[in-house]
Design an enzyme around this catalytic site. Structure first.
Site, PDB file in Angstrom:
ATOM      1  N   CYS A   5      27.726   3.766  18.321  1.00  0.00           N
ATOM      2  CA  CYS A   5      26.322   3.940  17.949  1.00  0.00           C
ATOM      3  C   CYS A   5      25.909   2.673  17.196  1.00  0.00           C
ATOM      4  CB  CYS A   5      26.137   5.180  17.089  1.00  0.00           C
ATOM      5  SG  CYS A   5      26.618   4.937  15.408  1.00  0.00           S
ATOM      6  N   ASP A  18      25.833   6.185   3.112  1.00  0.00           N
ATOM      7  CA  ASP A  18      24.536   6.663   3.596  1.00  0.00           C
ATOM      8  C   ASP A  18      23.401   6.334   2.638  1.00  0.00           C
ATOM      9  OD1 ASP A  18      25.731   9.724   5.202  1.00  0.00           O
ATOM     10  OD2 ASP A  18      25.848   7.624   5.752  1.00  0.00           O
TER      11      ASP A  18
END
Ligand code: EPZ
Length: 427
Positions: free
Chosen positions: A123, A313
């Site tokens: 990804c 994140d």
């Protein structure tokens, strides 16, 4: 494809509700596969990835019923019934769009001793292999064969034996897969160097509510005594610590004051500590956290790490905030090899960022200027929104489908606290 327009410069102020955690929801939903009784999840966020996972569960033969919730409510109640499975295969066209689909592998093995799951592929942020998922499952008795881009996993005799595995590096998803599979294995499993993220704690607590036996929850060593069967349960998804951290950065970058409601400060200690170090005021309350940025932002030196370290994140969002710091910050991304896709887009808005391998040097600038920019992955998209909130003029973020994967009703939440933001469709 939708775009989001922001006219920056407004200080954000008010109460902002935090939704259920995407990365908890995506490991709680597959738990339903481990029992033929209903699993009801509360506080489920309205997100594209949650809908996508529901679609995958439907493909396997499980039903996913959303109980009535008013459009204005945040969070939904979903009852998942996997009484009879009609398939044990997660196909490529689903897995390639949402790599979290790999999290059906462990539960399918734990339920019926067989699964055929497409390899996820890479990804935007890295090639993201699943070798650790496979090694951990083999350690507790799975037999694997790879063919045509799929992994076929079986448990000899229809049931995993259980066993011991020590992760060479921390992996959230691989920990989740092996814990779910071990919950119904014949024997006891000991997992060492397990991920300790709050989402793993949420998973373990849900499994225990379903009858599983897990010791060491929240630590790096989990001991799981397999059960013959698990039963249904009702479980509430934990608040989203990354969404909360993202909006805390929104308060900081706009010099505003936000009360983040329905959030557990204990889940986001590293984020809150970094904000305090940057000069932001943080006040922890029973079920909320107040973020006040009245005196500017100081520079930081941050390195991402597995929990309880500073979350990868949160890296892109802090980078956006630090573009407005009074000094130079140094960010090091240790988890993923390509998680700086937001840098060239932030540069289009006037940011001064130099990337050297896994390290980015962010020199604070006096102003950011609005520009058309493009989202590349979920957290990168949020960093562009944050920069737009502080930029002079209009910012146009395209490919916002990346955002819709992880932020529930973002423009509604931000408008309600003073942002000049709107979503426009391309028609
Ligand atoms: C989870 O991804 C999260 N996704 C990610 O959040 C998060 O960034 C990541 O954990 C780290 O915290 C979900 O929970 C759905 P890992 P995961 O396995 O499980 C390598 C977001 O923005 N690795 O902990 O895929 C891997 O390449 C998303 O919400 C292997 O080498 O992450 C990475 O370098 C992005 N082999 C490192 O380990 C494996 O078999 C950590 O990955 C598995 C992982």
């Amino acid at each position: 494809m939708d775009r989001i327009l922001i006219r920056g410069g407004n200080r954000l102020s008010g109460r902002l509700p935090i939704s259920g955690a995407k990365n908890a929801a995506l490991t709680l939903m597959p738990c339903a596969l481990l029992t033929d009784e209903p699993l009801t999840l509360r506080n489920l966020p309205r997100l594209a990835d949650v809908d996508g996972f529901g679609h995958l569960l439907n493909q396997l033969g499980a039903s996913t019923a959303i109980q009535g919730s008013r459009p204005e409510d945040f969070g939904r109640v979903m009852t998942i019934r996997a009484g009879t499975l009609t398939s044990t295969e997660a196909p490529y066209d689903i897995v390639r769009k949402m790599r979290a689909s790999i999290l059906v592998l462990g539960p399918l093995l734990g339920r019926g001793g067989e699964a055929r799951v497409s390899l996820p592929g890479g990804c935007a942020i890295g090639n993201r292999p699943i070798d650790l998922h496979l090694k951990a499952l083999e350690a507790i008795g799975a037999e694997l064969e790879m063919a045509a881009g799929y992994v076929k996993a079986t448990a000899p005799g229809g049931r995993l034996s259980g066993g011991n595995y020590r992760f060479p590096i921390v992996s959230v998803g691989a920990t989740e897969n092996v814990v779910m599979a071990a919950a119904t294995a014949r024997g006891t499993s000991r997992i060492e160097n397990a991920a300790r993220e709050p989402e793993i704690v949420d998973l373990c607590r849900c499994l225990v509510a379903m009858g599983a036996s897990i010791d060491g929850i929240g630590t790096e060593t989990l001991t799981i005594e397999g059960r013959d069967r698990l039963h249904g349960a009702t479980y509430a998804v934990m608040p989203d610590r990354i969404e909360a951290g993202s909006y805390a950065c929104a308060a900081a970058i706009t010099g505003g004051s936000l009360e983040l409601v329905n959030v557990a400060a204990s889940d986001m200690r590293a984020t809150l500590d970094a904000l305090v170090e940057a000069g932001v005021t943080v006040e922890e309350r029973a079920r909320s956290v107040l973020i006040e940025a009245t005196g500017g932002i100081g520079p930081l030196t941050l390195s991402t790490a597995p929990y309880p370290g500073f979350a990868t994140d949160m890296q892109a969002q802090f980078m956006a905030m630090l573009c407005r710091a009074d000094g130079a910050s140094v960010l090091t991304e240790t988890i993923f090899e390509n998680r700086y896709m937001h840098v060239p887009e932030l540069a289009r808005m006037g940011a001064d960022i130099r990337v050297h391998g896994r390290t980015a040097v962010v020199k604070g600038v006096d102003r950011l200027t609005g520009a058309p920019v493009m989202a590349t992955d979920l957290r990168a998209s949020m960093s562009l929104i944050l920069a737009g909130l502080a930029a002079e003029g209009e910012t146009q973020v395209s490919r916002v489908y990346h955002l819709d994967r992880g932020y529930e009703r973002l423009e509604e939440k931000l408008s309600a606290v003073g942002a000049d933001i709107e979503r426009v469709g391309d028609g």
